[in-house]
Design a protein around this motif. Sequence first.
Motif, PDB file in Angstrom:
ATOM      1  N   GLY A  41       0.806  -1.212   0.000  1.00  0.00           N
ATOM      2  CA  GLY A  41       0.000   0.000   0.000  1.00  0.00           C
ATOM      3  C   GLY A  41       0.839   1.261   0.000  1.00  0.00           C
ATOM      4  O   GLY A  41       0.551   2.218  -0.727  1.00  0.00           O
ATOM      5  N   GLN A  42       1.893   1.267   0.802  1.00  0.00           N
ATOM      6  CA  GLN A  42       2.793   2.427   0.845  1.00  0.00           C
ATOM      7  C   GLN A  42       3.477   2.643  -0.502  1.00  0.00           C
ATOM      8  O   GLN A  42       3.630   3.780  -0.944  1.00  0.00           O
ATOM      9  N   LEU A  43       3.915   1.558  -1.120  1.00  0.00           N
ATOM     10  CA  LEU A  43       4.526   1.681  -2.453  1.00  0.00           C
ATOM     11  C   LEU A  43       3.530   2.269  -3.451  1.00  0.00           C
ATOM     12  O   LEU A  43       3.886   3.129  -4.266  1.00  0.00           O
ATOM     13  N   PRO A  51      -4.670   6.255  -4.131  1.00  0.00           N
ATOM     14  CA  PRO A  51      -5.316   6.374  -2.827  1.00  0.00           C
ATOM     15  C   PRO A  51      -5.619   4.990  -2.235  1.00  0.00           C
ATOM     16  O   PRO A  51      -5.407   3.966  -2.896  1.00  0.00           O
ATOM     17  N   PHE A  52      -6.130   4.969  -1.027  1.00  0.00           N
ATOM     18  CA  PHE A  52      -6.555   3.732  -0.363  1.00  0.00           C
ATOM     19  C   PHE A  52      -5.428   2.712  -0.264  1.00  0.00           C
ATOM     20  O   PHE A  52      -5.535   1.572  -0.717  1.00  0.00           O
ATOM     21  N   ILE A  56      -5.399  -1.326  -1.283  1.00  0.00           N
ATOM     22  CA  ILE A  56      -4.554  -1.764  -2.401  1.00  0.00           C
ATOM     23  C   ILE A  56      -3.558  -2.824  -1.933  1.00  0.00           C
ATOM     24  O   ILE A  56      -3.320  -3.822  -2.619  1.00  0.00           O
ATOM     25  N   GLY A  57      -2.976  -2.631  -0.746  1.00  0.00           N
ATOM     26  CA  GLY A  57      -2.030  -3.609  -0.216  1.00  0.00           C
ATOM     27  C   GLY A  57      -2.661  -4.975  -0.028  1.00  0.00           C
ATOM     28  O   GLY A  57      -2.098  -5.995  -0.432  1.00  0.00           O
ATOM     29  N   TRP A  58      -3.835  -5.002   0.581  1.00  0.00           N
ATOM     30  CA  TRP A  58      -4.513  -6.286   0.783  1.00  0.00           C
ATOM     31  C   TRP A  58      -4.986  -6.889  -0.528  1.00  0.00           C
ATOM     32  O   TRP A  58      -4.940  -8.112  -0.709  1.00  0.00           O
ATOM     33  N   ALA A  59      -5.441  -6.061  -1.447  1.00  0.00           N
ATOM     34  CA  ALA A  59      -5.871  -6.576  -2.753  1.00  0.00           C
ATOM     35  C   ALA A  59      -4.708  -7.236  -3.485  1.00  0.00           C
ATOM     36  O   ALA A  59      -4.871  -8.295  -4.103  1.00  0.00           O
TER      37      ALA A  59
END
Length: 159
Positions: A41-43, A51-52, A56-59
Amino acid sequence: MAIVSLPPVQRLRPLAPLVVRVAARVTLIAHGFHYSPAEFGQLARQALGLPFAGLIGWAAILLQVVGGGKFVLGLLSRIVAIPAIVHMALALSWEVQFGLAPENTAESIGAQVPLLIMAGFILVLLAGPGPVSLDRLIGWDNGWDQRSRPARTDEVVAP
């Protein structure tokens, strides 16, 4: 003049999509498990301005673990290929700034890895998971090769 056929190679032809599915999946996992969902997510936020970050990280992790497992088995392969292509397009958009194959691999893997993985997903999206897949076994993907096509001839006519 008869066309020379290579029966051993032709017998292995049904395994080609399986090889592509496994190679794309294994490569994606090898590079993807370097990050946690928070790091993904940070990347996405820092590198691409998306955003989000948490979502995004979990997806991305679910795509790799759950979607990747289905992709290797050939279950819902075409559906899994679509978000995987988007994921690799985002990775490619970031990695392209470092070049195709950068000399300093500590900084980046370069664009070649996302490009090759994306090509594998595109191939499966367009050509299907192949005969060695759960999609074919269940009857969810009967293969585009079963559709009508011109008759083949065994001889090449010389002009």
